[in-house]
Design an enzyme around this catalytic site. Structure first.
Site, PDB file in Angstrom:
ATOM      1  N   HIS A  52       1.062  -1.350   0.297  1.00 11.21           N
ATOM      2  CA  HIS A  52      -0.157  -0.220  -0.146  1.00 11.21           C
ATOM      3  C   HIS A  52       1.229   1.050   0.074  1.00 11.21           C
ATOM      4  CE1 HIS A  52       0.281  -1.170   4.572  1.00 11.21           C
ATOM      5  NE2 HIS A  52       0.732   0.411   4.432  1.00 11.21           N
TER       6      HIS A  52
HETATM    7  P1  TYD Z   1      -2.198  -3.398   7.475  1.00 13.95           P
HETATM    8  O1  TYD Z   1      -2.106  -2.563   6.990  1.00 13.95           O
HETATM    9  O2  TYD Z   1      -2.509  -4.999   6.914  1.00 13.95           O
HETATM   10  O3  TYD Z   1      -0.404  -4.462   7.349  1.00 13.95           O
HETATM   11  P2  TYD Z   1       0.645  -4.277   7.045  1.00 13.95           P
HETATM   12  O4  TYD Z   1       0.881  -2.762   6.034  1.00 13.95           O
HETATM   13  O5  TYD Z   1       1.582  -4.855   7.607  1.00 13.95           O
HETATM   14  O6  TYD Z   1       0.851  -4.992   5.823  1.00 13.95           O
HETATM   15  O7  TYD Z   1      -2.461  -4.447   9.355  1.00 13.95           O
HETATM   16  C1  TYD Z   1      -3.127  -5.416   9.751  1.00 13.95           C
HETATM   17  C2  TYD Z   1      -4.303  -4.716  10.958  1.00 13.95           C
HETATM   18  O8  TYD Z   1      -3.430  -4.246  11.799  1.00 13.95           O
HETATM   19  C3  TYD Z   1      -5.578  -4.191  10.005  1.00 13.95           C
HETATM   20  O9  TYD Z   1      -6.835  -4.996  11.253  1.00 13.95           O
HETATM   21  C4  TYD Z   1      -5.175  -3.069  10.481  1.00 13.95           C
HETATM   22  C5  TYD Z   1      -4.673  -3.139  11.728  1.00 13.95           C
HETATM   23  N1  TYD Z   1      -4.059  -1.597  12.155  1.00 13.95           N
HETATM   24  C6  TYD Z   1      -4.327  -0.373  12.940  1.00 13.95           C
HETATM   25  O10 TYD Z   1      -5.213  -1.058  13.582  1.00 13.95           O
HETATM   26  N2  TYD Z   1      -3.869  -0.070  13.598  1.00 13.95           N
HETATM   27  C7  TYD Z   1      -2.307   0.465  12.969  1.00 13.95           C
HETATM   28  O11 TYD Z   1      -2.183   1.114  13.871  1.00 13.95           O
HETATM   29  C8  TYD Z   1      -2.340   0.034  11.682  1.00 13.95           C
HETATM   30  C9  TYD Z   1      -0.576   0.164  11.392  1.00 13.95           C
HETATM   31  C10 TYD Z   1      -3.158  -1.264  11.846  1.00 13.95           C
END
Ligand code: TYD
Length: 142
Positions: A52
């Site tokens: 992303h």
């Molecule tokens: P995600 O964005 O998929 O992680 P990555 O960028 O490592 O692939 O996030 C995983 C889960 O965590 C998703 O349900 C959103 C949640 N999340 C939060 O609640 N707070 C945060 O600060 C972050 C980064 C993610």
């Protein structure tokens, strides 16, 4: 075009008791106020994450243990940065597509972020990212 991200070296305070790294607001490698801290760990072998970009968020990533590859893409060029040293920090600015790959076992990746979690700040498909980046680059209005 030079990459909009940067890697910097963090000062380490070492003595006979071990090592300590401090990251403090106002230092050149941290050009934002920290509004959120999260860390990624327990990543299974072969698992990739990220995929992303953020419209506004700035982040500083540090592999405090282990290592991972971060792929960064500005919509034009791709770079791969290996983070495997707790004294190296990667600044990920807004509008940088990023992916995390090749996590070593036991990796803990600490992320300092400039804003609270906000799903509306995410661009979650590469096609949308390319389109938004192109609009910003040309100044065109979509
Ligand atoms: P995600 O964005 O998929 O992680 P990555 O960028 O490592 O692939 O996030 C995983 C889960 O965590 C998703 O349900 C959103 C949640 N999340 C939060 O609640 N707070 C945060 O600060 C972050 C980064 C993610």
């Amino acid at each position: 075009m030079s990459p909009p991200w940067s890697v910097c070296r963090l000062e380490t305070h070492s003595d006979g008791r071990g090592r300590l790294v401090a990251v403090e607001a106002g230092e050149p490698h941290l050009p934002f106020e920290i509004r959120r801290v999260y860390y990624i760990y327990g990543v299974p072998a072969g698992q990739a994450r990220g995929f992303h970009a953020h419209r506004q968020l700035q982040q500083l990533m540090i592999a405090v243990s282990g290592g991972l590859d971060v792929i960064l893409d500005d919509g034009d060029k791709r770079h791969r940065v290996r983070l495997d040293d707790p004294t190296r920090a990667l600044l990920v600015p807004p509008m940088a597509w990023h992916e995390m790959h090749d996590f070593a076992p036991g990796t803990v990746c600490l992320v300092l972020a400039s804003a609270p979690y906000d799903e509306s700040d995410y661009i979650r498909t590469y096609e949308s990212f390319r389109a938004e980046a192109a609009v910003l680059a040309t100044g065109a209005v979509s």
